[in-house]
Write a protein that holds these residues in place. Structure first.
Motif, PDB file in Angstrom:
ATOM      1  N   THR A   1       0.827  -1.207   0.000  1.00 54.65           N
ATOM      2  CA  THR A   1       0.000   0.000   0.000  1.00 54.65           C
ATOM      3  C   THR A   1       0.862   1.257   0.000  1.00 54.65           C
ATOM      4  O   THR A   1       0.349   2.359  -0.174  1.00 54.65           O
ATOM      5  CB  THR A   1      -0.951   0.026   1.204  1.00 54.65           C
ATOM      6  N   SER A   2       2.176   1.096   0.230  1.00 58.97           N
ATOM      7  CA  SER A   2       3.067   2.248   0.177  1.00 58.97           C
ATOM      8  C   SER A   2       4.458   1.829  -0.287  1.00 58.97           C
ATOM      9  O   SER A   2       4.882   0.691  -0.076  1.00 58.97           O
ATOM     10  CB  SER A   2       3.158   2.948   1.539  1.00 58.97           C
ATOM     11  N   ILE A   3       5.140   2.778  -0.935  1.00 58.79           N
ATOM     12  CA  ILE A   3       6.521   2.595  -1.352  1.00 58.79           C
ATOM     13  C   ILE A   3       7.247   3.905  -1.052  1.00 58.79           C
ATOM     14  O   ILE A   3       6.716   4.987  -1.312  1.00 58.79           O
ATOM     15  CB  ILE A   3       6.645   2.188  -2.834  1.00 58.79           C
ATOM     16  N   ASN A   4       8.423   3.791  -0.462  1.00 60.38           N
ATOM     17  CA  ASN A   4       9.180   4.959  -0.052  1.00 60.38           C
ATOM     18  C   ASN A   4      10.568   4.925  -0.691  1.00 60.38           C
ATOM     19  O   ASN A   4      11.264   3.907  -0.589  1.00 60.38           O
ATOM     20  CB  ASN A   4       9.302   4.996   1.474  1.00 60.38           C
ATOM     21  N   PHE A   5      10.942   6.014  -1.350  1.00 60.09           N
ATOM     22  CA  PHE A   5      12.272   6.166  -1.932  1.00 60.09           C
ATOM     23  C   PHE A   5      13.069   7.097  -1.020  1.00 60.09           C
ATOM     24  O   PHE A   5      12.611   8.205  -0.722  1.00 60.09           O
ATOM     25  CB  PHE A   5      12.179   6.790  -3.331  1.00 60.09           C
ATOM     26  N   GLN A   6      14.239   6.644  -0.583  1.00 59.69           N
ATOM     27  CA  GLN A   6      15.110   7.462   0.259  1.00 59.69           C
ATOM     28  C   GLN A   6      16.412   7.689  -0.495  1.00 59.69           C
ATOM     29  O   GLN A   6      17.124   6.731  -0.802  1.00 59.69           O
ATOM     30  CB  GLN A   6      15.386   6.769   1.596  1.00 59.69           C
ATOM     31  N   VAL A   7      16.716   8.959  -0.781  1.00 54.28           N
ATOM     32  CA  VAL A   7      17.914   9.328  -1.527  1.00 54.28           C
ATOM     33  C   VAL A   7      18.937   9.874  -0.540  1.00 54.28           C
ATOM     34  O   VAL A   7      18.668  10.848   0.164  1.00 54.28           O
ATOM     35  CB  VAL A   7      17.587  10.383  -2.614  1.00 54.28           C
ATOM     36  N   ALA A   8      20.103   9.226  -0.490  1.00 48.81           N
ATOM     37  CA  ALA A   8      21.159   9.641   0.440  1.00 48.81           C
ATOM     38  C   ALA A   8      22.494   9.697  -0.296  1.00 48.81           C
ATOM     39  O   ALA A   8      22.689   9.020  -1.308  1.00 48.81           O
ATOM     40  CB  ALA A   8      21.249   8.667   1.615  1.00 48.81           C
ATOM     41  N   HIS A   9      23.389  10.496   0.241  1.00 51.46           N
ATOM     42  CA  HIS A   9      24.699  10.698  -0.360  1.00 51.46           C
ATOM     43  C   HIS A   9      25.766  10.412   0.701  1.00 51.46           C
ATOM     44  O   HIS A   9      26.202  11.326   1.393  1.00 51.46           O
ATOM     45  CB  HIS A   9      24.831  12.133  -0.861  1.00 51.46           C
ATOM     46  N   PRO A  10      26.187   9.154   0.850  1.00 53.70           N
ATOM     47  CA  PRO A  10      27.182   8.833   1.882  1.00 53.70           C
ATOM     48  C   PRO A  10      28.547   9.477   1.633  1.00 53.70           C
ATOM     49  O   PRO A  10      29.324   9.638   2.561  1.00 53.70           O
ATOM     50  CB  PRO A  10      27.276   7.316   1.847  1.00 53.70           C
ATOM     51  N   SER A  11      28.827   9.859   0.386  1.00 54.83           N
ATOM     52  CA  SER A  11      30.036  10.607   0.058  1.00 54.83           C
ATOM     53  C   SER A  11      29.741  11.448  -1.172  1.00 54.83           C
ATOM     54  O   SER A  11      28.714  11.270  -1.825  1.00 54.83           O
ATOM     55  CB  SER A  11      31.213   9.664  -0.218  1.00 54.83           C
ATOM     56  N   LYS A  12      30.656  12.360  -1.515  1.00 54.89           N
ATOM     57  CA  LYS A  12      30.395  13.217  -2.674  1.00 54.89           C
ATOM     58  C   LYS A  12      30.510  12.452  -3.988  1.00 54.89           C
ATOM     59  O   LYS A  12      30.101  12.946  -5.027  1.00 54.89           O
ATOM     60  CB  LYS A  12      31.322  14.430  -2.666  1.00 54.89           C
ATOM     61  N   HIS A  13      31.019  11.223  -3.931  1.00 54.04           N
ATOM     62  CA  HIS A  13      31.180  10.404  -5.133  1.00 54.04           C
ATOM     63  C   HIS A  13      30.183   9.255  -5.213  1.00 54.04           C
ATOM     64  O   HIS A  13      30.272   8.411  -6.087  1.00 54.04           O
ATOM     65  CB  HIS A  13      32.602   9.839  -5.204  1.00 54.04           C
ATOM     66  N   THR A  14      29.226   9.211  -4.268  1.00 50.26           N
ATOM     67  CA  THR A  14      28.305   8.082  -4.194  1.00 50.26           C
ATOM     68  C   THR A  14      26.898   8.555  -3.851  1.00 50.26           C
ATOM     69  O   THR A  14      26.727   9.452  -3.041  1.00 50.26           O
ATOM     70  CB  THR A  14      28.767   7.074  -3.116  1.00 50.26           C
ATOM     71  N   ILE A  15      25.919   7.917  -4.469  1.00 51.66           N
ATOM     72  CA  ILE A  15      24.519   8.139  -4.114  1.00 51.66           C
ATOM     73  C   ILE A  15      23.896   6.776  -3.827  1.00 51.66           C
ATOM     74  O   ILE A  15      24.202   5.791  -4.505  1.00 51.66           O
ATOM     75  CB  ILE A  15      23.755   8.889  -5.237  1.00 51.66           C
ATOM     76  N   HIS A  16      23.066   6.716  -2.791  1.00 48.61           N
ATOM     77  CA  HIS A  16      22.313   5.509  -2.450  1.00 48.61           C
ATOM     78  C   HIS A  16      20.837   5.839  -2.532  1.00 48.61           C
ATOM     79  O   HIS A  16      20.403   6.857  -2.003  1.00 48.61           O
ATOM     80  CB  HIS A  16      22.628   5.026  -1.040  1.00 48.61           C
ATOM     81  N   ILE A  17      20.092   4.966  -3.178  1.00 51.41           N
ATOM     82  CA  ILE A  17      18.640   5.090  -3.220  1.00 51.41           C
ATOM     83  C   ILE A  17      18.078   3.813  -2.607  1.00 51.41           C
ATOM     84  O   ILE A  17      18.296   2.726  -3.130  1.00 51.41           O
ATOM     85  CB  ILE A  17      18.099   5.288  -4.656  1.00 51.41           C
TER      86      ILE A  17
END
Length: 148
Positions: free
Chosen positions: A65-81
């Motif tokens: 019933t729900s989906i959540n996208f979390q965008v994070a940047h653990p370093s300036k050269h990496t993105i995690h979704i």
């Protein structure tokens, strides 16, 4: 191909496109830490990845019933979704969840091409994707990592 802030593109796409075309009871949310990650990418490829993950959560077999996208940047050269839904999760009979990314692998009436294509597109972006079941409750977790 464009050069832009990938995290910002994802947030805008989810808020301005994915939510607008979402039919049915699935609530779609997106959060970001607001840091930047300038990267060259094809907007259509990023859109396909997001749309495939949303489509999987919407399938009647998952009951999300729900989906959540979390965008994070653990370093300036990496993105995690991180993508988390509250559906029933992957069947416990699937011993190796990497199989869900194999061409033709499906647990529904689908083609088995969606997650295969997602992994392929992310590979072209110097990214990876992993799947797991939520530990605290029902649901599925996908972790996308993209590096420069």
């Amino acid at each position: 191909m464009i050069e832009a802030d990938l995290g910002e593109y994802i947030v805008q796409y989810i808020n301005d496109v994915a939510k607008q075309f979402n039919l049915g009871p699935l609530a779609i949310n997106v959060e970001t830490d607001g840091k930047g990650f300038i990267q060259k990418f094809k907007p259509i490829d990023v859109s396909i990845v997001i749309d495939n993950l949303i489509a999987n959560a919407k399938k009647r077999q998952t009951k999300a019933t729900s989906i959540n996208f979390q965008v994070a940047h653990p370093s300036k050269h990496t993105i995690h979704i991180t993508i988390i839904d509250n559906g029933k999760g992957f069947d416990e009979k699937i011993e190796d969840l990497n199989r869900v990314f194999e061409k033709g692998f499906t647990t529904t009436d689908g083609s088995g091409l969606g997650l295969y294509h997602v992994r392929h597109v992310l590979g072209e972006m110097n990214g990876t994707i992993e799947a797991s079941n939520r530990q605290d409750q029902n649901g599925t977790v996908f972790l996308i990592r993209i590096s420069k």
